[in-house]
Design an enzyme around this catalytic site. Sequence first.
Site, PDB file in Angstrom:
ATOM      1  N   ASP A 472      11.517  12.125  -5.370  1.00  0.00           N
ATOM      2  CA  ASP A 472      12.844  12.214  -4.747  1.00  0.00           C
ATOM      3  C   ASP A 472      12.982  13.508  -3.944  1.00  0.00           C
ATOM      4  O   ASP A 472      12.189  14.460  -4.093  1.00  0.00           O
ATOM      5  CB  ASP A 472      13.918  12.132  -5.844  1.00  0.00           C
ATOM      6  CG  ASP A 472      15.192  11.459  -5.366  1.00  0.00           C
ATOM      7  OD1 ASP A 472      15.435  11.423  -4.151  1.00  0.00           O
ATOM      8  OD2 ASP A 472      15.947  10.974  -6.232  1.00  0.00           O
ATOM      9  N   ASP A 542      20.635   4.319  -1.806  1.00  0.00           N
ATOM     10  CA  ASP A 542      21.294   4.346  -3.111  1.00  0.00           C
ATOM     11  C   ASP A 542      22.362   3.261  -3.197  1.00  0.00           C
ATOM     12  O   ASP A 542      22.879   2.978  -4.276  1.00  0.00           O
ATOM     13  CB  ASP A 542      21.950   5.716  -3.354  1.00  0.00           C
ATOM     14  CG  ASP A 542      20.936   6.763  -3.807  1.00  0.00           C
ATOM     15  OD1 ASP A 542      19.808   6.383  -4.161  1.00  0.00           O
ATOM     16  OD2 ASP A 542      21.285   7.964  -3.806  1.00  0.00           O
TER      17      ASP A 542
END
Length: 736
Positions: A472, A542
Amino acid sequence: MRHTAPLLLAATLASAHAQSSIHFDPTQHVWNLSAGAMSYVLGVNDHQALQTIYWGARLHPSATFPQPRQLPEAASFDPGIASTPLEYPGWGGGLPYEPALKISFLDGNRSLQLEFVDAKVTADELEITTKDALAPVFVHLHYHPYPEGVLARWSTIENRGKDTITVEQAGSATWNLPANRNYELSSLTGRWGAEWQLETEALHPGINVLESRRGSTSHQSNPWFAIATRGETTETSGPVWFGELGWSGSWRISVEQTHADRVRITGGYNPFDFAYPLAPGQSLETPKFYAGYTTSGHGEASRILHRFQRAEILPQRPSPKPRPVIFNSWEATEFNVDEAGQIALAEKAATLGVERMVIDDGWFGQRNTDHAGLGDWYVNPQKFPHGLKPVIDRVHALGMDFGIWVEPEMVNPDSDLYRKHPDWAMNFPGRPRTEARNQLLLNLARPDVRQYVFNWLDKLVSENDIAFLKWDYNRNWSEPGWDAVPLPQQKEIYVKYVDNLYSILADLRKKHPQLEIESCSGGGGRVDLGILRYTDEVWPSDNTDALDRLVIQDGFTHAYSPNLMMAWVTDVPNFLDRRSIPLDFRFLVAMSGSLGIGNNLNKWTPEDFATATRMVAFYKQIRPTVQLGDLHRLSSPRNPKDNTDSETSALQYVSTDGATSVVFAYLHSQHFGRPFPTVHLQGLDPAATYRLTPLDPDKAPGLATERNGSQLMGQGIDLALRGDYDATAIRLERTR
Ligand code: GLA
């Protein structure tokens, strides 16, 4: 003409692949590169500059080209070089448009005039060397045609002089289109939670800048473009020139229409705040800029890119393995991960047919919220008193492999790492350090930081049986200072940071060949052909709301292959928009990419488990076709006229051997009881017969079990979808 060029003896050097080749006409200094259905021709003009001759559909080998000539001056304000389609214009000689290269010399001179020196063809690559007319600055232009229909171009700038020069702007390539006033540009734009929005606008004289100044690829703009002919090109027909850049740092693609209606596209490092000094003997390589051409519309442009990415870019090229079905615990537990909780979720996930269990954020350091812990990559002893081993062993016993979340480039000021090495964070000395999500960036350009990051990742993967990393990256750059090196080199951070990121990923994969990696950046903030050489999949957004995801995934597939597209089913009401969509619809949306499950399985009913088990089993049957086949976007979730959401959409995938296919149909919202529009299939063999297996027979009433390809494409199929959020899928197998 300063021709030091050794004559190439072989006029034709076909590559190892039958469908790409490099032909050379030594009498004219013209090169004809063929890549799949595309040809690209360039030559040395009467001013010794490299000039684009042709970029379009594949030409017959008998096509011949005279030596190109620089176009005449149109007016004293429009010199010849302004309208001449130069392959790699240096800034100089009054060039009024975007240069590919701009250099400043120690004596204050900032003019370049690149002239042909020589060329060589090696294996699959053409390398043409040019040199400034006066200074010993050599620029090597690389061309690599690929059989899938893509040409890669990049440059190497080499200082053979005695003084340091500074590269102020370095593009990988300039691409020139045929003269036309009627082009439209498609690009992908967005923001966190809303990536991959496809925008199309008419080109007009002036410049369209697609870029990121954020230090990484960005959610806001992806380094992809497609240019089509307005009123002529559709999803299934018409010309498209398209391309994408392989760079995960700040980048820029300028699409410029000159006042003489010539369109040129220049892309590479973002020149904003850029300066790269080259001492004598040093060189700088630019990122690869890939482009292609088709006469078969936006759908085929996407398919060319998809096939190319799988065969030539991804780490498992040329035949990536199908992506496993994963369970990720993030939306279920967030930072509250612990041994018992993760094992309980893994046990439930295994019953669904999940193949990989991924623990997300929260397992390391003092990471209980996003305020602390990044940088301290030891297993949290309160949450996992026996280390990760008991969880991993249990996951293996359940027949799954194990993955884990990392964010290696970041540090929370509240961490042991930051307390020990505050100088490792990117900063301008004495200036405030701007935090985002309570974190700072580590300056990966520093060799000591690079070493630290590689070492702990290597240790983590060596000590634990980890099959997968979700890598990430949750913020943009700020204060990109690097005061550990002398002033002239400090801006090299824009290049060296990304080079080190790639080298860590490459070294890690080399040492751990079984390891797979996902590129995530708070969703789809770092998706490009640079990082995809080292990562097997990406997290597009997301935003997991199934309705939004249809639009996100539609945009994504314009530029990237469906097997890269990790897609989770998550809980409702959705965390972002509170929308509640039935579970089967959520599954069918996620099943059009690489399927993942991100729900809190502890809250599921037996019916939810039954639905999910049925869907995972169906997905495993269609997975190779979805992930590795040809995608046909039958009808878009966007209304192309005004870019609003449409009421219905449909997708179809056809395996590359044509033996299997799958159709997805989605009714987003029904108005006035309108029937679902007839779905006309594509990409089938008209003479073949296909067996149809509907996922829900009641939603495909009267559908004959066997039908001929021409009928499926011509007559199409009618589906009984009703109400809001109804969806289904049909599997096809060629029987004869
Ligand atoms: C980012 C990712 C999410 C999740 C969180 C964890 O936002 O995109 O999927 O991993 O970080 O902090």
